[in-house]
Write a protein that holds these residues in place. Structure first.
Motif, short mmCIF file in Angstrom:
data_model
loop_
_atom_site.label_atom_id
_atom_site.label_comp_id
_atom_site.label_asym_id
_atom_site.label_seq_id
_atom_site.Cartn_x
_atom_site.Cartn_y
_atom_site.Cartn_z
N GLU A 1 -5.95 0.27 -4.00
CA GLU A 1 -6.27 0.63 -5.39
C GLU A 1 -6.89 2.02 -5.44
OE1 GLU A 1 -8.81 -2.40 -6.90
OE2 GLU A 1 -7.17 -3.79 -7.38
N SER B 1 -4.13 4.70 -4.61
CA SER B 1 -3.13 4.86 -5.67
C SER B 1 -3.68 5.60 -6.88
CB SER B 1 -2.58 3.50 -6.11
OG SER B 1 -3.57 2.75 -6.79
N ASP C 1 0.32 -1.04 -6.55
CA ASP C 1 -0.30 0.25 -6.24
C ASP C 1 0.61 1.09 -5.35
OD1 ASP C 1 -2.79 -0.13 -7.62
OD2 ASP C 1 -3.35 -1.55 -6.06
N LEU C 2 1.31 0.45 -4.43
CA LEU C 2 2.24 1.17 -3.55
C LEU C 2 3.40 1.76 -4.34
CD1 LEU C 2 3.02 1.96 -0.66
CD2 LEU C 2 4.21 -0.23 -0.45
N TYR D 1 3.40 2.92 -7.37
CA TYR D 1 2.99 4.10 -8.14
C TYR D 1 2.58 5.27 -7.25
CZ TYR D 1 2.94 1.19 -12.33
OH TYR D 1 3.31 0.37 -13.37
N LEU D 2 2.38 5.00 -5.97
CA LEU D 2 1.82 6.01 -5.08
C LEU D 2 2.74 7.21 -4.88
CD1 LEU D 2 -0.42 6.89 -3.13
CD2 LEU D 2 0.77 5.59 -1.34
N ARG E 1 2.67 9.92 -7.59
CA ARG E 1 1.36 10.58 -7.64
C ARG E 1 1.15 11.50 -6.44
NH1 ARG E 1 -2.08 5.27 -9.72
NH2 ARG E 1 -1.27 5.32 -11.85
#
Length: 345
Positions: A73, A76, A129-130, A132-133, A136
């Motif tokens: 968390e 990310s 979370d992975l 969206y990583l 970003r």
């Protein structure tokens, strides 16, 4: 003797704490959030240092799951929290250590502190979370470097190198989690949020061995122990990116004309050609194809059971990218493929 996986995890935990402890209030926007994760990581490190991490107890498992979720968390949300690249990299190394390295045809190295079902549960907990990583991490790389060429250059700043190392570990987590036979072009495309530039920028230091070596030399850092296997798996997925099913999967049940499909495929391949040219990946593709030509067709490559021989895949990939542009498009679109054609010449 210590299990290699335990030793790698302990090292990643220590690196995370080292970066977290060096933070100043002005370095990030939420020290309290980082402090909570830091305490969780410290608790897990104590388990390892006291030899309690491989007991298999439900309490140990719960502590490991909680720590992994907090770390993922935090990582990310790297943009919102203004995290240092070092924390992001160390956090991803921690997650990668939970998953067995890729060896041979399957995951043959079992982590001593979680069994397979527990690892799958952990991955489910951190999967959002992975997902969206990637986007970003790509945005941070692009902004920090001030442009594409700086993000890809061999004379980048230490911060850019740290972000690129974080990208190596992000890709490692993806490949280990998905597996050598399940990481297809579509999976890689979705992970990069359908952005060809993100694909090549985030995978550059794995796809190109010389880039990986430069990364180690610059930061004296540790790369994944299975980077050679990950490289082969990645190439298989990359060479599938020009395939029609990369962009047509959501249209299977829709009423879309053949011409519209053809235009969409042409646009996709033109933009992919531009990314290959701008990111300097062409030389690596040709080098990989040359190596593939030197191998026997019977040679076993990770994840290649249901793929064509890599030399054929490379030729098909490049021929798709230099296709003539449809007449319905204006002349400006031709420039996307022209740059690649010039490099091929």
């Amino acid at each position: 003797s210590r299990q290699p996986t335990c030793a790698r995890m302990e090292l990643a935990l220590k690196q995370f704490l080292q970066h977290a402890e060096s933070l100043e209030p002005e370095d990030c926007s939420n020290l309290e959030k980082i402090g909570e994760t830091q305490q969780s990581v410290s608790n897990v490190l104590s388990l390892f240092e006291n030899g309690l991490a491989d007991t298999g107890s439900s309490m140990t498992t719960e502590v490991l799951h909680s720590m992994a979720k907090q770390v993922m968390e935090l990582v990310s949300n790297m943009e919102e929290l203004s995290l240092s690249p070092g924390i992001v990299q160390a956090g991803l190394q921690i997650i990668a250590c939970f998953i067995s390295p890729v060896k041979g045809k399957a995951f043959t190295v079992q982590p001593p502190f979680l069994d397979t079902s527990e690892v799958l549960t952990l991955l489910e907990n951190v999967s959002d979370d992975l997902d969206y990583l990637a986007s970003r991490l790509f945005r941070c790389l692009y902004r920090s470097s001030g442009g594409m060429q700086s993000a890809l250059g061999t004379h980048a700043s230490s911060q850019i190198y740290a972000l690129r190392r974080a990208a190596v570990w992000a890709v490692t987590v993806l490949v280990r989690a998905v597996g050598p036979h399940q990481l297809k072009g579509r999976c890689l495309w979705d992970w990069a949020d359908g952005d060809a530039y993100a694909v090549f920028v985030l995978t550059q230091d794995i796809l190109v061995p010389s880039a990986s070596e430069a990364l180690v030399a610059e930061l004296l850092g540790q790369l994944p122990c299975d980077i050679d296997e990950i490289r082969e798996i990645l190439w298989g997925a990359v060479l599938e990116l020009a395939a029609p099913d990369i962009i047509f999967s959501e249209w299977v049940q829709s009423d879309v004309s053949i011409m519209d499909r053809q235009k969409e495929l042409c646009l996709h391949r033109s933009l992919l050609a531009a990314a290959v040219a701008d990111c300097g990946i062409l030389a690596a593709i040709l080098n990989q194809g040359e190596q593939a030509c030197g191998r026997s067709l019977e040679d076993d490559i990770l994840g290649a059971a249901d793929r064509p021989p890599q030399a054929f895949a490379m030729a098909s990939f490049l021929s798709a990218l230099v296709q003539p542009t449809l007449e319905v498009f204006n002349d400006g679109l031709c420039g996307f493929s022209d740059a690649l054609v010039e490099q091929l010449g």
